[in-house]
Design a protein around this motif. Structure first.
Motif, PDB file in Angstrom:
ATOM      1  N   ILE A 108      -0.450 -24.527 -18.015  1.00 32.14           N
ATOM      2  CA  ILE A 108      -1.034 -25.272 -19.131  1.00 32.14           C
ATOM      3  C   ILE A 108      -1.643 -24.264 -20.098  1.00 32.14           C
ATOM      4  O   ILE A 108      -1.746 -23.069 -19.797  1.00 32.14           O
ATOM      5  N   THR A 109      -2.050 -24.733 -21.254  1.00 32.08           N
ATOM      6  CA  THR A 109      -2.652 -23.824 -22.224  1.00 32.08           C
ATOM      7  C   THR A 109      -4.082 -23.494 -21.811  1.00 32.08           C
ATOM      8  O   THR A 109      -4.717 -24.210 -21.009  1.00 32.08           O
ATOM      9  N   GLY A 110      -4.593 -22.413 -22.382  1.00 33.97           N
ATOM     10  CA  GLY A 110      -5.976 -22.046 -22.100  1.00 33.97           C
ATOM     11  C   GLY A 110      -6.954 -23.115 -22.558  1.00 33.97           C
ATOM     12  O   GLY A 110      -7.963 -23.379 -21.892  1.00 33.97           O
ATOM     13  N   ALA A 111      -6.649 -23.756 -23.686  1.00 31.91           N
ATOM     14  CA  ALA A 111      -7.525 -24.817 -24.184  1.00 31.91           C
ATOM     15  C   ALA A 111      -7.544 -26.004 -23.216  1.00 31.91           C
ATOM     16  O   ALA A 111      -8.600 -26.594 -22.953  1.00 31.91           O
ATOM     17  N   GLU A 112      -6.375 -26.359 -22.675  1.00 31.81           N
ATOM     18  CA  GLU A 112      -6.319 -27.450 -21.695  1.00 31.81           C
ATOM     19  C   GLU A 112      -7.096 -27.096 -20.432  1.00 31.81           C
ATOM     20  O   GLU A 112      -7.787 -27.936 -19.842  1.00 31.81           O
ATOM     21  N   TYR A 113      -6.987 -25.853 -20.024  1.00 35.33           N
ATOM     22  CA  TYR A 113      -7.690 -25.413 -18.823  1.00 35.33           C
ATOM     23  C   TYR A 113      -9.210 -25.477 -19.031  1.00 35.33           C
ATOM     24  O   TYR A 113      -9.955 -25.949 -18.159  1.00 35.33           O
ATOM     25  N   ALA A 114      -9.677 -24.995 -20.188  1.00 36.83           N
ATOM     26  CA  ALA A 114     -11.109 -25.021 -20.471  1.00 36.83           C
ATOM     27  C   ALA A 114     -11.622 -26.460 -20.504  1.00 36.83           C
ATOM     28  O   ALA A 114     -12.717 -26.751 -19.998  1.00 36.83           O
ATOM     29  N   GLN A 115     -10.854 -27.374 -21.097  1.00 42.12           N
ATOM     30  CA  GLN A 115     -11.261 -28.780 -21.143  1.00 42.12           C
ATOM     31  C   GLN A 115     -11.289 -29.378 -19.737  1.00 42.12           C
ATOM     32  O   GLN A 115     -12.185 -30.166 -19.398  1.00 42.12           O
ATOM     33  N   MET A 116     -10.341 -29.013 -18.916  1.00 42.99           N
ATOM     34  CA  MET A 116     -10.288 -29.500 -17.541  1.00 42.99           C
ATOM     35  C   MET A 116     -11.552 -29.107 -16.780  1.00 42.99           C
ATOM     36  O   MET A 116     -12.147 -29.921 -16.054  1.00 42.99           O
ATOM     37  N   LEU A 117     -12.000 -27.857 -16.971  1.00 45.57           N
ATOM     38  CA  LEU A 117     -13.216 -27.403 -16.297  1.00 45.57           C
ATOM     39  C   LEU A 117     -14.450 -28.115 -16.839  1.00 45.57           C
ATOM     40  O   LEU A 117     -15.365 -28.476 -16.067  1.00 45.57           O
ATOM     41  N   ARG A 118     -14.485 -28.341 -18.125  1.00 45.79           N
ATOM     42  CA  ARG A 118     -15.638 -29.046 -18.704  1.00 45.79           C
ATOM     43  C   ARG A 118     -15.719 -30.477 -18.177  1.00 45.79           C
ATOM     44  O   ARG A 118     -16.818 -31.015 -17.993  1.00 45.79           O
ATOM     45  N   ASP A 119     -14.554 -31.056 -17.910  1.00 41.14           N
ATOM     46  CA  ASP A 119     -14.534 -32.433 -17.382  1.00 41.14           C
ATOM     47  C   ASP A 119     -14.768 -32.482 -15.867  1.00 41.14           C
ATOM     48  O   ASP A 119     -14.820 -33.562 -15.302  1.00 41.14           O
ATOM     49  N   GLY A 120     -14.868 -31.307 -15.235  1.00 41.38           N
ATOM     50  CA  GLY A 120     -15.072 -31.262 -13.798  1.00 41.38           C
ATOM     51  C   GLY A 120     -13.869 -31.669 -12.984  1.00 41.38           C
ATOM     52  O   GLY A 120     -14.017 -32.137 -11.853  1.00 41.38           O
ATOM     53  N   ARG A 121     -12.676 -31.500 -13.538  1.00 41.75           N
ATOM     54  CA  ARG A 121     -11.438 -31.880 -12.849  1.00 41.75           C
ATOM     55  C   ARG A 121     -10.736 -30.643 -12.287  1.00 41.75           C
ATOM     56  O   ARG A 121     -10.857 -29.542 -12.837  1.00 41.75           O
ATOM     57  N   ARG A 122      -9.967 -30.823 -11.211  1.00 39.12           N
ATOM     58  CA  ARG A 122      -9.183 -29.745 -10.623  1.00 39.12           C
ATOM     59  C   ARG A 122      -7.778 -29.718 -11.161  1.00 39.12           C
ATOM     60  O   ARG A 122      -7.080 -28.710 -11.034  1.00 39.12           O
ATOM     61  N   CYS A 123      -7.329 -30.830 -11.754  1.00 39.08           N
ATOM     62  CA  CYS A 123      -5.997 -30.920 -12.316  1.00 39.08           C
ATOM     63  C   CYS A 123      -6.102 -31.481 -13.719  1.00 39.08           C
ATOM     64  O   CYS A 123      -6.990 -32.303 -14.013  1.00 39.08           O
ATOM     65  N   PRO A 124      -5.182 -31.088 -14.624  1.00 40.68           N
ATOM     66  CA  PRO A 124      -5.295 -31.535 -16.001  1.00 40.68           C
ATOM     67  C   PRO A 124      -4.787 -32.960 -16.238  1.00 40.68           C
ATOM     68  O   PRO A 124      -5.172 -33.597 -17.222  1.00 40.68           O
ATOM     69  N   TYR A 125      -3.891 -33.470 -15.376  1.00 38.88           N
ATOM     70  CA  TYR A 125      -3.266 -34.771 -15.654  1.00 38.88           C
ATOM     71  C   TYR A 125      -3.516 -35.726 -14.503  1.00 38.88           C
ATOM     72  O   TYR A 125      -3.696 -35.320 -13.365  1.00 38.88           O
TER      73      TYR A 125
END
Length: 308
Positions: free
Chosen positions: A291-308
């Motif tokens: 995934i993109t770095g932006a998607e990864y950063a958002q995933m961490l901010r949301d406290g999720r282990r997976c983006p989808y």
């Protein structure tokens, strides 16, 4: 006048026969060693003999005792770099890797290389570990008295290509030499968490003896927190009654390389840890989800282990 008084006619001498044509002399026989065929066969046989000699010597050297190694390397100086090897995941490898922007992502999406640095041109993130094998070639043992990194250019901001996660760091009992290449005048330090000399300059109190034909492996771990640095190693050693210096480079005469860690959102792409079991956006299972770095950063901010 009576016939008797007639003068006898002088008979003409027969014309001289034309000389027989003279055959050209037969060419002298060419000596066998001067014939083109002989030279051609000599070249072919010589090439085959050279190839066979290389194979045989290579086979013999695999079984050659250590005390004969110096004779094999004679004429190449009192200290020889026998091997420079990158230490990959999961032994003492990098924390993570970053692939350059030119990397073949389609190939990387299909399979992770066993050693991303060697096989795909990745750069180690935060630490890069190499093993350098030295051999002495003199009857009187040489001594390595200093080893230091020398930058080929000023360090730069960290690389932001595609990041590869590294889950395990391995466990080693070796005492390795550590250097912070992103600091001024970096020195080789002792990395021994259980020892009294941890963090001390190694060569201020130690030297490495290089007996004839004996392999000595030095493990060097270079660290960089926030910068991308490229360097070579300079080794000072005592041999033949004087102090000498040699330059050690990565394979292919390239500089060693390590990069600091950038912000997650700055990376063009990030491969997720396959242990998380994340699926692609269409729901398919994959061990190489990128995934993109932006998607990864958002995933961490949301406290999720997976983006989808």
């Amino acid at each position: 006048m009576s016939p008797r008084d007639k003068r006898p006619r002088r008979r003409k001498a027969p014309a001289a026969a034309a000389p027989a044509p003279v055959s050209p002399p037969a060419p002298a026989a060419v000596a066998w060693w001067k014939r083109p065929v002989t030279w051609l066969l000599t070249i072919v046989v010589g090439a085959v003999a050279t190839w066979l000699g290389t194979v045989v010597v290579g086979t013999i050297n695999q079984w050659k005792p250590a005390n004969e190694l110096a004779e094999q390397l004679a004429g190449r100086g009192p200290v020889v770099v026998l091997d420079v090897k990158h230490v990959p995941y999961p032994q003492e490898g990098a924390l993570d890797y970053v692939y350059p922007a030119s990397a073949d992502l389609a190939r990387l999406d299909a399979k992770r290389p066993d050693d991303p640095t060697v096989e795909a041109g990745a750069v180690d993130i935060e630490r890069s570990t190499w093993e350098i094998t030295l051999v002495g070639t003199r009857d009187e043992a040489g001594e390595a008295v200093d080893l230091r990194p020398v930058l080929v250019e000023p360090c730069r901001p960290p690389l932001t290509g595609t990041r590869e996660h590294n889950d395990s760091q391995g466990d080693s009992k070796k005492i390795v030499l550590v250097t912070h290449v992103d600091r001024p005048n970096p020195r080789m330090l002792v990395d021994d968490p259980d020892g009294e000399g941890a963090g001390a300059p190694f060569f201020s109190t130690h030297k490495i003896t290089l007996p004839k034909g004996e392999k000595n492996v030095i493990q060097v771990r270079a660290l960089s927190a926030k910068q991308h640095c490229r360097w070579r190693l300079e080794l000072d050693y005592l041999a033949d009654g004087r102090r000498q210096t040699m330059v050690i480079s990565a394979p292919g005469d390239k500089p060693f390389e390590v990069t600091g860690r950038a912000d997650d959102s700055a990376y063009a792409g990030i491969y997720l840890n396959p242990l998380n079991g994340c699926r692609a956006k269409d729901g398919t299972e994959t061990d190489r989800l990128r995934i993109t770095g932006a998607e990864y950063a958002q995933m961490l901010r949301d406290g999720r282990r997976c983006p989808y």
